[in-house]
Design a protein around this motif. Structure first.
Motif, PDB file in Angstrom:
ATOM      1  N   SER A  72       7.316  -0.317   3.768  1.00 49.90           N
ATOM      2  CA  SER A  72       6.463   0.776   4.262  1.00 49.90           C
ATOM      3  C   SER A  72       6.681   2.061   3.481  1.00 49.90           C
ATOM      4  N   THR A  82       9.740  -3.319   6.739  1.00 48.64           N
ATOM      5  CA  THR A  82       9.340  -3.792   8.071  1.00 48.64           C
ATOM      6  C   THR A  82       8.918  -5.264   7.993  1.00 48.64           C
TER       7      THR A  82
ATOM      8  N   TRP B  36       4.177   3.549  -0.872  1.00 48.81           N
ATOM      9  CA  TRP B  36       4.233   3.142   0.533  1.00 48.81           C
ATOM     10  C   TRP B  36       3.150   2.104   0.827  1.00 48.81           C
ATOM     11  N   ALA B  37       3.278   1.541   2.014  1.00 52.96           N
ATOM     12  CA  ALA B  37       2.367   0.481   2.483  1.00 52.96           C
ATOM     13  C   ALA B  37       2.263  -0.660   1.450  1.00 52.96           C
TER      14      ALA B  37
END
Lengths: 91, 385
Positions: A72, A82, B36-37
């Motif tokens: 993440s 995660t 991110w992600a």
């Protein structure tokens, strides 16, 4: 900071206000249940797929094994992972 | 909070196809690019990076032996949207122009508000302010509130206290009217100012001594300021209105040769463009006819509010004084209109009917006008105690 040194001339890291890992160069890892891990420290990604993430840290390797693993947040000295974590292996 | 921060700065969503994407990630991290992600799919990895670092990715990619394929999926965030908007220069100029106009116009007075008036006329107060040069479109920084409030207070005897506040573009004048200085506080009667037949009685204080239909003579006591309650006597200021039918005889002398100002056909228009306090004349020569002039103010108005921008036009009409021989009928009409104007000043409520008699000499007509009027005949008469 307590700068008292032991008989060998080294600062006693166990006698400090801050965690001694800060002096030993160890990573700071926080585990939230079995679905989130926050890592602080220097690292390099060795392998990443949806089932495992293997990183090289200053002392050895860390492997996180699970399902649907996603990162993440990925920064220079920290990352957050995660997913459904089954196991964490320190090598 | 972090996601909001990222949205404000803007970010891009990319996908990376590589046999060894880990190396590429390590390279990005080393160069301080936050990611991110990150989601791993079978053939590619999907992730987000800051919008500002997207260009650097392509350079960094070339450093690797096995070059990954990077493709943009979408751009998101405020800075990305603004970048699109700011590419259109007309919008940027429009926004800048609007902001400049807004700042410029906020230096002027747009609304004049007068509060607290009871008897005074609002337009009268505003006209006094206008006489001091303050009107819509006046620079608000030039207004000295204290000085203006002093001037207004001095101009009106009816005003006891006044404050002037400049609130943004609004000039707010708060007025407190003084108690009528003519208000009688001494014990007094009401007596008849002229002979008449009483038609209506409106007594607010004092003991009424007359009835409707009663004939009274000049000086008769109408309302007494001495009231008897049981054995005690109370003095008061009698007040009220006694409306009566009265007769008046007025003489009016009208010369046979009457000087009148006659308007000629020739006229001249002079227009002035007004922009706030700046007046630009739209003519080259000065007006040659200065006897009669008509002013026409054509200011731009929005939602019934006049803006201090527009063209004001003054028409100068040539006129000349000529001597007119009045006929009897014309002289009579002129005499009646003059008498009506005089009576209007004396607060006559109504002229019921009139009879006109006239005499004539060599130079003038002398009219004797017998008027039947309706008026308030009550007059204050102070009691000597």
């Amino acid at each position: 900071m307590n700068n008292e040194r032991n008989s060998d001339g080294y600062i006693d890291v166990h006698n400090q206000d801050v965690p001694f890992q800060m002096f030993s160069g160890g990573a700071h890892i926080e585990i939230f249940g079995n679905n989130r891990i926050e890592f602080e420290g220097k690292y390099k990604i060795l392998e990443y797929n949806s089932e495992q993430l293997k990183i090289k840290r200053s002392k050895g390797c860390l492997t996180v094994i699970g399902n649907n693993i996603s990162i993440s947040n990925l920064q220079k000295y920290a990352f957050c992972l995660t997913g459904d974590i089954d196991s964490i292996v320190f090598e | 909070m972090l996601s909001l921060f990222r949205f404000v700065l803007g970010y891009v969503k990319i996908y990376i196809v590589s046999t060894n994407p880990e190396c590429f990630f390590n390279l990005l991290i080393e160069h301080g690019i936050s990611i991110w992600a990150v989601e791993r799919h079978k053939e590619y990895i999907e992730c987000c990076i800051p919008f500002k670092d997207y260009k650097n990715i392509r350079k960094l990619r070339n450093r690797l032996d096995v070059k990954p394929r990077v493709k943009l999926i979408e751009k998101r965030g405020l800075s990305v949207s603004f970048k699109k908007v700011f590419k259109r220069k007309s919008i940027v100029y429009g926004v800048l122009l609007a902001a400049t106009i807004n700042v410029f116009l906020s230096n002027f007075i747009w609304i004049i508000d007068v509060n607290g008036l009871k008897q005074l006329n609002r337009n009268l107060v505003i006209s006094v302010i206008n006489n001091y040069g303050i009107d819509l479109g006046y620079n608000r920084r030039k207004i000295d509130s204290y000085d203006l409030s002093q001037k207004i207070a001095l101009d009106f005897d009816e005003i006891a206290w006044v404050s002037v506040n400049v609130e943004g573009s609004k000039l707010s004048i708060n007025v407190s009217e003084s108690v009528d200085s003519n208000y009688n506080t001494e014990p007094s009667h009401l007596i008849a100012s002229v002979d008449g037949v009483i038609k209506e009685i409106k007594t607010t204080q004092g003991e009424n001594l007359v009835k409707v239909g009663q004939t009274v003579r000049k000086g008769d006591l109408l309302v007494s300021g001495i009231e008897t309650i049981g054995e005690s006597v109370r003095y008061s200021c009698a007040s009220g209105e006694i409306i009566a039918d009265t007769n008046r005889v007025i003489m009016e002398k009208i010369p046979k040769n009457y000087m009148v100002r006659k308007q000629c056909d020739s006229f001249e228009n002079k227009a002035v463009f007004e922009f706030f306090n700046i007046k630009i004349p739209l003519f080259l020569t000065a007006a040659s006819y200065n006897q009669l002039s008509f002013f026409e103010d054509n200011k731009i108005s929005i939602f019934d509010k006049k803006l201090p921008i527009g063209i004001s036009k003054r028409t100068f009409v040539k006129s000349e004084n000529i001597c007119v021989d009045l006929t009897l009928k014309e002289a009579q009409n002129l005499a009646i209109s003059r008498v009506e104007a005089k009576l209007r000043e004396k607060s006559i409520i109504n002229i019921n009917n009139y009879k006109v008699k006239y005499k004539e000499d060599t130079h003038s007509y002398i009219f004797t006008i017998d008027l039947n009027c309706t008026e308030n005949i009550a007059k204050i008469y102070n009691i000597d105690i």
